[in-house]
Design a protein around this motif. Sequence first.
Motif, PDB file in Angstrom:
ATOM      1  N   MET A  50      -5.537 102.832  -6.551  1.00  0.00           N
ATOM      2  CA  MET A  50      -6.478 102.812  -7.915  1.00  0.00           C
ATOM      3  C   MET A  50      -6.257 101.555  -8.693  1.00  0.00           C
ATOM      4  O   MET A  50      -5.316 101.189  -8.985  1.00  0.00           O
ATOM      5  CB  MET A  50      -5.996 104.107  -8.539  1.00  0.00           C
ATOM      6  CG  MET A  50      -6.901 104.402  -9.683  1.00  0.00           C
ATOM      7  SD  MET A  50      -6.373 103.575 -11.436  1.00  0.00           S
ATOM      8  CE  MET A  50      -5.001 104.492 -11.916  1.00  0.00           C
ATOM      9  N   TRP A  51      -7.430 101.039  -9.261  1.00  0.00           N
ATOM     10  CA  TRP A  51      -7.566  99.915 -10.173  1.00  0.00           C
ATOM     11  C   TRP A  51      -7.854 100.130 -11.387  1.00  0.00           C
ATOM     12  O   TRP A  51      -8.957 101.050 -11.682  1.00  0.00           O
ATOM     13  CB  TRP A  51      -8.174  98.797  -9.490  1.00  0.00           C
ATOM     14  CG  TRP A  51      -8.048  98.313  -8.347  1.00  0.00           C
ATOM     15  CD1 TRP A  51      -6.670  98.549  -7.419  1.00  0.00           C
ATOM     16  CD2 TRP A  51      -8.692  97.358  -7.542  1.00  0.00           C
ATOM     17  NE1 TRP A  51      -6.848  97.850  -6.224  1.00  0.00           N
ATOM     18  CE2 TRP A  51      -7.700  97.115  -5.977  1.00  0.00           C
ATOM     19  CE3 TRP A  51     -10.068  96.839  -7.429  1.00  0.00           C
ATOM     20  CZ2 TRP A  51      -8.379  96.585  -5.090  1.00  0.00           C
ATOM     21  CZ3 TRP A  51     -10.492  95.836  -6.437  1.00  0.00           C
ATOM     22  CH2 TRP A  51      -9.702  95.873  -5.095  1.00  0.00           C
ATOM     23  N   VAL A  52      -7.360  99.495 -12.417  1.00  0.00           N
ATOM     24  CA  VAL A  52      -8.167  99.698 -13.844  1.00  0.00           C
ATOM     25  C   VAL A  52      -8.703  98.372 -14.045  1.00  0.00           C
ATOM     26  O   VAL A  52      -8.231  97.258 -13.771  1.00  0.00           O
ATOM     27  CB  VAL A  52      -6.836 100.020 -14.945  1.00  0.00           C
ATOM     28  CG1 VAL A  52      -7.395  99.842 -16.318  1.00  0.00           C
ATOM     29  CG2 VAL A  52      -6.059 101.200 -14.557  1.00  0.00           C
TER      30      VAL A  52
ATOM     31  N   GLU B 293     -11.912 101.594  -5.365  1.00  0.00           N
ATOM     32  CA  GLU B 293     -10.592 101.716  -5.977  1.00  0.00           C
ATOM     33  C   GLU B 293     -10.830 101.370  -7.530  1.00  0.00           C
ATOM     34  O   GLU B 293      -9.522 101.725  -8.132  1.00  0.00           O
ATOM     35  CB  GLU B 293      -9.756 100.435  -5.456  1.00  0.00           C
ATOM     36  CG  GLU B 293      -9.333 100.615  -4.010  1.00  0.00           C
ATOM     37  CD  GLU B 293      -8.327 101.781  -3.879  1.00  0.00           C
ATOM     38  OE1 GLU B 293      -7.434 102.169  -4.667  1.00  0.00           O
ATOM     39  OE2 GLU B 293      -8.324 102.227  -2.683  1.00  0.00           O
ATOM     40  N   ARG B 294     -11.849 100.997  -8.088  1.00  0.00           N
ATOM     41  CA  ARG B 294     -12.253 100.602  -9.405  1.00  0.00           C
ATOM     42  C   ARG B 294     -12.421 102.170 -10.057  1.00  0.00           C
ATOM     43  O   ARG B 294     -13.655 102.528 -10.061  1.00  0.00           O
ATOM     44  CB  ARG B 294     -13.196  99.813  -9.610  1.00  0.00           C
ATOM     45  CG  ARG B 294     -12.895  98.335  -9.194  1.00  0.00           C
ATOM     46  CD  ARG B 294     -13.916  97.441  -9.356  1.00  0.00           C
ATOM     47  NE  ARG B 294     -13.574  95.937  -9.029  1.00  0.00           N
ATOM     48  CZ  ARG B 294     -14.193  95.292  -8.203  1.00  0.00           C
ATOM     49  NH1 ARG B 294     -15.401  95.537  -7.750  1.00  0.00           N
ATOM     50  NH2 ARG B 294     -13.670  94.035  -7.718  1.00  0.00           N
TER      51      ARG B 294
ATOM     52  N   ALA C 282      -3.152 100.890 -17.044  1.00  0.00           N
ATOM     53  CA  ALA C 282      -2.613 100.407 -15.823  1.00  0.00           C
ATOM     54  C   ALA C 282      -1.203 100.776 -15.491  1.00  0.00           C
ATOM     55  O   ALA C 282      -0.813 101.385 -14.524  1.00  0.00           O
ATOM     56  CB  ALA C 282      -2.917  98.844 -15.696  1.00  0.00           C
TER      57      ALA C 282
ATOM     58  N   ALA D 219      -1.367 101.854 -11.861  1.00  0.00           N
ATOM     59  CA  ALA D 219      -2.426 101.122 -10.728  1.00  0.00           C
ATOM     60  C   ALA D 219      -1.566 100.149 -10.134  1.00  0.00           C
ATOM     61  O   ALA D 219      -0.700  99.629 -10.168  1.00  0.00           O
ATOM     62  CB  ALA D 219      -3.166 100.297 -11.890  1.00  0.00           C
TER      63      ALA D 219
ATOM     64  N   TYR E 112      -4.616  95.594 -11.953  1.00  0.00           N
ATOM     65  CA  TYR E 112      -5.312  95.444 -13.345  1.00  0.00           C
ATOM     66  C   TYR E 112      -6.338  94.278 -13.090  1.00  0.00           C
ATOM     67  O   TYR E 112      -6.015  93.052 -13.509  1.00  0.00           O
ATOM     68  CB  TYR E 112      -4.206  95.439 -14.449  1.00  0.00           C
ATOM     69  CG  TYR E 112      -4.955  95.197 -15.852  1.00  0.00           C
ATOM     70  CD1 TYR E 112      -6.278  95.753 -16.175  1.00  0.00           C
ATOM     71  CD2 TYR E 112      -4.314  94.394 -16.905  1.00  0.00           C
ATOM     72  CE1 TYR E 112      -6.879  95.754 -17.424  1.00  0.00           C
ATOM     73  CE2 TYR E 112      -4.965  94.275 -17.913  1.00  0.00           C
ATOM     74  CZ  TYR E 112      -6.015  94.736 -18.284  1.00  0.00           C
ATOM     75  OH  TYR E 112      -6.566  94.662 -19.548  1.00  0.00           O
TER      76      TYR E 112
END
Length: 450
Positions: A1-3, A29-30, A199, A204, A207
């Motif tokens: 997972m991305w922030v 992932e965003r 993040a 995450a 970031y």
Amino acid sequence: MWVVKFGGTSLSTGEQFERVSQIMQANPERQVVVTSAPGKRFKQDIKVTDLLIQAAKNCDVLPDIVARYQAIADYFNVDQSIIDWIENQLDQLYRETVSGPQRMANFKAQGERFSAYLLTAVLKSQGTDATFVEPATLGLVVSGESDDAQIDPVTYHNLAAFQRPRGIMVVPGFYATTAAGDIATFSRGGSDITGAILAKGFGAERYENFTDVDGVYAADPRVVNQPQPIATMTYRELRELSYGGFGVFHDEAIIPAIEGQIPINLKNTNAPQLPGTTIMPEAGFEARHAITGIVSADHFSAIYLHRYLLNKETGLTLKLLELLYHYHLSYEHMPSGIDDLTLILDDTQLDTATKNALCADIKRVLQPDVLEWIDDYAIIMVVGEGMAAHTSLIQTILQPLAAEHIHVSMINQGASQISLMLGTDQKDAARAVKAIYRTFFIPVNQRLEA
């Protein structure tokens, strides 16, 4: 997972909102996006945050604020109820009896809040599952002043327990709430702080921070024409360069990411296909070049004092620091010799009256043989994780300065050996950066890596 965090220029118009929505939908992932308030659309434009500050002072700018969001909503033909909600929120704020710093914080927070609310509606209108989530709902708790909030450690416990909704979660940056439920804003540029906090709190893998630049460069493009881009750098390299004037991140913005050891990818909203600059932990980082970047800053002054047998006097430095404490001043550096001491100060915390009073007190308390205030002072920072591996590096850095007849009044290398600080006259700062850059980057590090 991305922030993912988007800056104000990335959310200034409907066209920019369209780019943001495309970026968010391009990679599953965003999953968390942090918004800023709409920035300038053109050079003479006014940022929405500045309009909100005027509104908090009872200036009649509410129609101008609504118009900024209306233009974006019209671009996507989103339901008018979105703008009606924004108007209602502003009207309620305007009629509130809260005054002073709290009123200002309540207004300033709305730019990011309205951006997040509108972006959620835009994503939904395009068939994307998106949820608007307030910082209070996430459990972002802060302490401190209403315009200089500090994150409370309980925030990370709250984030770890929070169940994120499906799809994309849209969170306004820049503000959070106190334990009493009041809104408090981070210092200006605080959306970066929110992104880094989320993040870390959500663990995450990355970031992403989208702005209007392609990444970080080896020198300021205003000083060096078309400088080399930096592909990867470490947290501490960024901190050293930021100290010297790189305005890439808010000073506090990377601390949560550092604590969570989360890579930061700085990218351009208008060119998302470019790799940008990745800022990563020091562990496992392999420096490709001796020097990563060079930067200068000229907002410094120096106090020079000379006293025979200064090094033999116990407590002199303590007395000097007590004087700084009395005037609520911090110092940047204190290079010294056996009979000399130089105190470098940031000019932004000084005025003429304070300078004069401080000098008078130093003369009275320390009784130096010579006391000189130097206004004409600049600092050059040469930074690179690879510096420690090259024994003749200082000589290589100083040679082009000597050739340009640039006087170096201070040389200071930190214990980490990843940075070298040089003091020069302000008029020579830009020339010094150019001279060092030519030595190491045209061609890239030719002398050291041939």
